[in-house]
Design an enzyme around this catalytic site. Sequence first.
Site, short mmCIF file in Angstrom:
data_model
loop_
_atom_site.label_atom_id
_atom_site.label_comp_id
_atom_site.label_asym_id
_atom_site.label_seq_id
_atom_site.Cartn_x
_atom_site.Cartn_y
_atom_site.Cartn_z
N HIS A 122 0.77 -1.43 0.26
CA HIS A 122 -0.16 0.36 -0.06
C HIS A 122 0.67 1.34 -0.11
O HIS A 122 0.18 2.27 0.06
CB HIS A 122 -1.52 -0.20 1.15
CG HIS A 122 -2.20 -1.08 1.02
ND1 HIS A 122 -2.67 -1.09 -0.06
CD2 HIS A 122 -2.31 -1.68 2.15
CE1 HIS A 122 -3.75 -2.67 0.85
NE2 HIS A 122 -3.03 -2.87 1.85
N ASP A 159 -3.48 -10.13 -2.20
CA ASP A 159 -4.34 -9.66 -1.18
C ASP A 159 -5.67 -9.48 -1.32
O ASP A 159 -5.93 -9.10 -2.10
CB ASP A 159 -3.23 -8.90 -1.31
CG ASP A 159 -3.33 -8.36 0.95
OD1 ASP A 159 -2.70 -8.51 1.45
OD2 ASP A 159 -4.85 -7.40 0.87
N HIS A 161 -6.52 -6.97 -0.45
CA HIS A 161 -7.09 -6.05 -0.41
C HIS A 161 -6.05 -4.84 -1.40
O HIS A 161 -5.19 -5.55 -2.36
CB HIS A 161 -6.60 -4.40 1.14
CG HIS A 161 -7.53 -4.69 1.98
ND1 HIS A 161 -6.60 -5.68 2.69
CD2 HIS A 161 -8.25 -4.18 2.54
CE1 HIS A 161 -7.29 -5.46 3.74
NE2 HIS A 161 -8.24 -4.64 3.81
N ASP A 243 -5.36 -12.43 3.37
CA ASP A 243 -6.72 -11.66 4.27
C ASP A 243 -8.17 -12.55 3.17
O ASP A 243 -9.26 -12.02 3.62
CB ASP A 243 -6.34 -10.10 4.25
CG ASP A 243 -5.82 -8.96 3.69
OD1 ASP A 243 -5.56 -10.04 2.29
OD2 ASP A 243 -4.96 -8.46 3.60
#
Length: 306
Positions: A122, A159, A161, A243
């Site tokens: 990120h 992931d 996200h 996740d």
Amino acid sequence: MATALITHADGLTHVTPAGHPERVARLEHVLHALQGMDLLRVTAPEAEDEDLRLCHPQSYIDRIAAALPRTGTRQLDADTFLSAGSMRAARRAVGGAMRGVDMVLGGEANSAFCAMRPPGHHAERETPMGFCLFGTVAIAAKHALDRHGLSRVVVVDFDVHHGNGTQDLLWDEKRTLFVSSQQMPLWPGTGSPDETGAHDNVLNVALVPDSGGNTMRSAYETRVFPRLREFAPELLLISAGFDAHADDPLAQLNWETVDFAWLTAELCAIAKASGAPVVSVLEGGYDLAALAESAAAHVITLTEKT
């Protein structure tokens, strides 16, 4: 050749406030799950400023270093924190990913898994966010391109996200193909399929909440795998976030551990067909049991399929 496990105890010195999902216990659980496996165990070196500058300006590096607290934690944004050991841990994460690249391209290992924290996907060029300080995988990609002379590097980010930081850092890099599958809608709100990079070098796959592993498999088989085969990578980098697991508290894609093993095996098969070694870097995963189980399945598959 074996699969390398690259890690360092400094990853445990990046401390977040009580109750924060990105916590020291994550790395402890992953390393415990990998105990006893036949892996080539390697110490993650510290990345230098010149390494971080492959993706970040010196002014940003200096800003993060200056913000380190002597005690306790310091908040950078709504969910990103620093402690006294954070810079050292982040440098080890980047250095570990680069060491993995060196090892697989130098014939020391067929594949590598970098088990470090904080995560990195990120972090944008001048913005820490989403628990991340530096763009670990993007820096590893630039290291392979600029220092090893590769011309085609793939980054696959599964992931839950979107890897907005990796996308930002590689947006203009025509020698890379960045593929990210993510739940949408979900934080950080980026990752729409119409975000395709400056050179059509970004592929975003949006997955709706509660869609499950079968939907993921179909999306990869129809959209991602053909694109990877066409690109014919010389190196495959994986942002391995766990996740998307059904037990994870931060999202709702409801994958099972077998889905991570399947996806890893398929990615390894494509990489092997093009002669590309594999380096995987730990990203998210916040249910400790699910994280440990999924990471172990991922690494077992790396050892079997590369």
